[in-house]
Design an enzyme around this catalytic site. Structure first.
Site, PDB file in Angstrom:
ATOM      1  N   HIS A   1       0.754  -1.372   0.095  1.00  0.00           N
ATOM      2  CA  HIS A   1       0.139  -0.029   0.166  1.00  0.00           C
ATOM      3  C   HIS A   1       1.004   1.328  -0.065  1.00  0.00           C
ATOM      4  O   HIS A   1       1.693   1.351   0.748  1.00  0.00           O
ATOM      5  CB  HIS A   1      -1.091   0.084   1.299  1.00  0.00           C
ATOM      6  CG  HIS A   1      -1.655   1.278   1.205  1.00  0.00           C
ATOM      7  ND1 HIS A   1      -2.964   1.215   0.606  1.00  0.00           N
ATOM      8  CD2 HIS A   1      -1.778   2.556   1.817  1.00  0.00           C
ATOM      9  CE1 HIS A   1      -3.636   2.385   0.914  1.00  0.00           C
ATOM     10  NE2 HIS A   1      -2.935   3.160   1.641  1.00  0.00           N
ATOM     11  N   CYS A   2       0.819   2.229  -1.233  1.00  0.00           N
ATOM     12  CA  CYS A   2       1.462   3.322  -1.106  1.00  0.00           C
ATOM     13  C   CYS A   2       0.865   4.562  -0.429  1.00  0.00           C
ATOM     14  O   CYS A   2      -0.186   4.957  -1.148  1.00  0.00           O
ATOM     15  CB  CYS A   2       1.874   3.296  -2.727  1.00  0.00           C
ATOM     16  SG  CYS A   2       3.002   4.963  -2.974  1.00  0.00           S
ATOM     17  N   ILE A   3       1.562   5.064   0.474  1.00  0.00           N
ATOM     18  CA  ILE A   3       0.744   6.351   0.777  1.00  0.00           C
ATOM     19  C   ILE A   3       1.091   7.522   0.039  1.00  0.00           C
ATOM     20  O   ILE A   3       0.272   8.594   0.332  1.00  0.00           O
ATOM     21  CB  ILE A   3       1.560   6.842   2.317  1.00  0.00           C
ATOM     22  CG1 ILE A   3       3.074   6.870   2.092  1.00  0.00           C
ATOM     23  CG2 ILE A   3       1.135   5.548   3.136  1.00  0.00           C
ATOM     24  CD1 ILE A   3       3.652   7.385   3.354  1.00  0.00           C
TER      25      ILE A   3
ATOM     26  N   ASN B   1      -2.000   7.053  -2.124  1.00  0.00           N
ATOM     27  CA  ASN B   1      -3.012   6.692  -1.570  1.00  0.00           C
ATOM     28  C   ASN B   1      -3.888   5.649  -1.954  1.00  0.00           C
ATOM     29  O   ASN B   1      -5.019   5.490  -1.668  1.00  0.00           O
ATOM     30  CB  ASN B   1      -3.962   7.929  -1.457  1.00  0.00           C
ATOM     31  CG  ASN B   1      -4.684   8.185   0.087  1.00  0.00           C
ATOM     32  OD1 ASN B   1      -4.396   7.467   0.932  1.00  0.00           O
ATOM     33  ND2 ASN B   1      -5.776   8.958  -0.285  1.00  0.00           N
ATOM     34  N   ASN B   2      -3.314   4.572  -2.149  1.00  0.00           N
ATOM     35  CA  ASN B   2      -3.812   3.504  -2.954  1.00  0.00           C
ATOM     36  C   ASN B   2      -2.868   2.147  -2.882  1.00  0.00           C
ATOM     37  O   ASN B   2      -1.656   2.284  -2.553  1.00  0.00           O
ATOM     38  CB  ASN B   2      -4.126   3.530  -4.580  1.00  0.00           C
ATOM     39  CG  ASN B   2      -5.183   2.527  -4.710  1.00  0.00           C
ATOM     40  OD1 ASN B   2      -5.668   1.636  -4.343  1.00  0.00           O
ATOM     41  ND2 ASN B   2      -5.731   3.019  -6.129  1.00  0.00           N
TER      42      ASN B   2
END
Length: 723
Positions: free
Chosen positions: A548-550, A553-554
């Protein structure tokens, strides 16, 4: 309800106090379990004292001590079976403990030892009958019953058949003999997971609904405790009643919920057992899962439809019991699903009060932190707040650098940044929500720089070299369009190919055909294919989950990883092009010093005269270096066919192996830790996906969608039709 103390029978160490007033302990030879220990321990005791009884207790001590004792009268299942050694010189008056020996071992023993053992066994069986709480009568000597029950635990069909032939009674009568606690051979075979022996008993007339004396439990109840869904399925097929309750009101669902048996629970629910059934104290399956610390199972019950705020006879909710027992993962999950934190039980205790009474500071702090959720009336308001915070994170440093000397601006930026970060994260950041703060910073910084480029850099430099300008505009608009797409696109939702109905059908088919059972997502209530994972932030299961990549945001998963990698390297080349343009722009200043004339003078001059441009000259490469490293890491996940998440889990497993001196699955095998009651697939060899570098790349480019519906790595995989 006042917790009652459990006085354990001889040979089995008890579980102390039971907060649910559920002292399940049996008498001699019985099967029961007690949950809970003194002061937060976890204990359950199976069995009792004499003969071939099976007993072990987890917990029972003060605090959170964890211990277990294999008592009763059978050997540890991992020990080598050996005849009991006796001292010649007479039979003792009292035989406190006797290892029951199977016929095949007894026959291989010396005649003198065999004779003495049989005398001991007769005396021991007589003692057991005298100490029994319930009268016993049978067509055979009780010593024969003890041996038969031990053989059932061993799963030795040959020995058992030999005993039937010598008994002189019918096979069905022999199979359905009970010991002094009312347990049959089927009870013990089920408890010890002797699948072949269980089938033998069922095929030859064993009764599936005989209840033992102490707890009124059937073999199906024990199967739900012994963690074997295949046996549960076979018993139900043979006519076992999953609705039947024992003396505490526990049906098969409530037994399985205490032991985190999700596969058995799925089967039981398909058989029509009421999801909302309660025991005689008003506890639902959700209460039991929360009490035992099974976080994912509790989540499963909530999404399945059990009222998250249902109360038992003490007026307590599942959150009450999770706080009382100190299960942080369960408390967090229930609070995130908006369980009522302010319900009071019959003693006027809220959840916080129970945690405080046990001195559980971590739980208390967490409950207090949940008050910040109420600062926002909606998700939209939450997002607007953090988008504004992201914009200000960029604008405030730029303004301060442009208006104040560097010696004042730099420390002021540090002080404001530190206190702002602490205040915002502690009071306004909701961990389980997707947060637009980081994507805003990344996107807005490019917007500011592009405005600077259009109005300052481009007019001054386009005549010198058009190639960087063409690249910048193509790359910048690619970033603007596809970054937004990456933020909002579906990363790889498994639900596109699975439904609850199809998942149940596949599960039942796997159970009937004895295939590996698919793991269910407790939130989506669908089967999770291999390499998939449920993301709590995105609230969906994603196929071939990478991470999950901050910054977007996805999640990065099967459907968007290629675009993610393309955008990462696009950003790196965009920064390089911008760097070239900026250096060309600085070179146009005839008064500016050259880099070779002195680096410090060069920095001072261009920082003083071109502050915003200089800020982005430094900011861009710093961010690009980190993003470029991420891009290289992503390429390696493709080349070696091992996702970022799998690498993290494998590294964690290796760390645990070094720390604790043991490894689950060896060097190349890993598993999703079964911590805090999580569903897990153990001993997964993540290197099994590596089919060679070229084949791995081909799979990523052309065959990635298979991970939406592969349930295991065997040749007979489950494939759901794509509709």
């Amino acid at each position: 309800m006042i917790p009652m103390q459990y006085n354990p029978p001889s040979g089995g160490l008890g579980g102390g106090f039971s907060d649910f007033d559920n002292k399940h302990a049996s008498g001699s030879g019985g099967h029961g379990h007690s949950h809970g220990g003194n002061g937060g321990g976890h204990g359950h005791s199976h069995g009792g004292g004499g003969g071939n009884d099976h007993g072990h207790s987890h917990g029972g001590g003060g605090g959170n001590d964890h211990g277990h004792s294999h008592g009763g009268g059978h050997h540890h299942e991992e020990e080598e079976e050996k005849p009991h050694q006796h001292v010649f010189g007479g039979i003792p008056e009292v035989v406190p403990y006797l290892q029951i020996v199977t016929p095949s071992i007894l026959e291989s023993s010396p005649p003198m030892l065999r004779e003495q053992y049989m005398l001991l066994l007769e005396r021991y069986s007589t003692q057991q009958l005298k100490a029994a709480e319930h009268p016993w009568s049978g067509p055979l000597p009780y010593s024969t019953v003890l041996i038969a029950m031990e053989v059932a635990q061993q799963g030795n069909i040959k020995d058992y058949q030999g005993m039937i032939e010598k008994s002189g009674i019918s096979t069905k009568s022999f199979l359905n003999m009970v010991d002094i606690a009312g347990n049959t051979a089927l009870h013990y075979a089920v408890l010890k997971k002797q699948l072949v022996f269980v089938q033998y008993l069922l095929d030859n007339g064993a009764s599936v609904d005989i209840e033992n004396h102490t707890e009124g439990q059937t073999a199906l109840h024990w199967a739900c405790i012994s963690t074997e869904p295949t046996i549960v399925h076979r018993l139900i097929d043979a006519g076992a009643d999953p609705h039947k309750v024992d003396k505490r009101g526990y049906n098969s669902l409530l037994h399985a919920s205490q032991y985190n048996q999700i596969h058995s629970i799925r089967l039981i629910l398909e058989c029509g057992v009421n999801l909302h059934s309660t025991d005689f104290a008003g506890h639902t399956a959700l209460h039991w899962a929360a009490y035992q610390g099974h976080a994912n199972l509790a989540r499963f019950f909530v999404f399945k439809g059990i009222d998250i705020n249902s109360i038992d006879d003490q007026g307590r909710t599942a959150l009450h019991w999770a706080c009382h027992k100190g299960h942080k993962a369960v408390v967090s999950m229930l609070c995130n699903l908006k369980a009522d934190r302010f319900t009071t039980d019959k003693d006027a205790n809220m959840c916080y009060d129970l945690a405080k009474s046990k001195g559980l500071q971590e739980i208390m702090d967490f409950l207090e932190s949940k008050d910040q959720d109420e600062k926002f009336t909606s998700i939209k308001q939450y997002n607007y707040f953090w988008i504004t915070a992201g914009c200000m994170t960029l604008l405030v440093p730029i303004v301060l650098l442009c208006t104040l000397p560097f010696v004042l601006a730099a420390p002021l930026i540090g002080i404001i940044g530190y206190f702002s970060f602490y205040t915002l994260t502690s009071k306004y950041w909701i961990p389980e929500n997707n947060n637009p703060f980081n994507p805003t910073i990344l996107y807005f910084s490019n917007v500011i720089w592009y405005i600077l480029y259009i109005f300052v850099l481009a007019p001054a430099t386009y005549s010198t070299n058009m190639v960087p300008h063409i690249l910048i505009n193509i790359q910048m608009w690619f970033f603007f369009v596809y970054f937004i797409k990456l933020v909002f696109m579906d990363a790889g939702a498994v639900s596109r190919y699975h439904s609850q109905e199809s998942s149940t059908k596949e599960f039942m088919t796997a159970l009937e055909q004895r295939k590996p059972l698919p793991l269910i997502c407790p939130t989506c209530l669908i089967n999770r294919p291999i390499r998939s994972k449920h993301c709590p932030s995105c609230n969906q299961c994603n196929a071939r989950f990478d991470h999950h990549c901050i910054w977007i945001n996805n999640c990065v998963a099967a459907n968007n990883q290629s675009l993610f990698i393309a955008l990462v390297f696009n950003y790196v080349t965009l920064v390089l092009s911008g760097f070239v343009i900026t250096m060309n722009y600085f070179a146009l200043d005839v008064n500016g010093p050259a880099w070779s004339d002195g680096r410090l003078d060069w920095i001072k001059y261009f920082y003083s005269n071109y502050t915003v441009t200089f800020f982005f000259l430094i900011y861009g490469p710093i961010v690009a270096s980190w993003i470029g490293k991420l891009g290289l890491s992503q390429l390696l996940t493709i080349v070696f066919n091992k996702t970022t998440y799998e690498q993290i889990i494998e590294r964690r497993e290796m760390t645990n192996a070094h720390s604790h001196g043991h490894s689950h699955g060896g060097e190349n095998k890993s598993f999703e830790a079964n911590k805090d009651g999580q569903f897990s697939q153990t001993n997964i060899n993540y290197n099994a996906y590596n089919r060679g570098k070229m084949n791995n790349v081909k799979e990523f480019l052309f065959d990635i969608k298979k991970y939406y519906y592969l349930m295991d790595l065997s040749n007979k995989v489950f494939q759901l039709s794509i509709s």
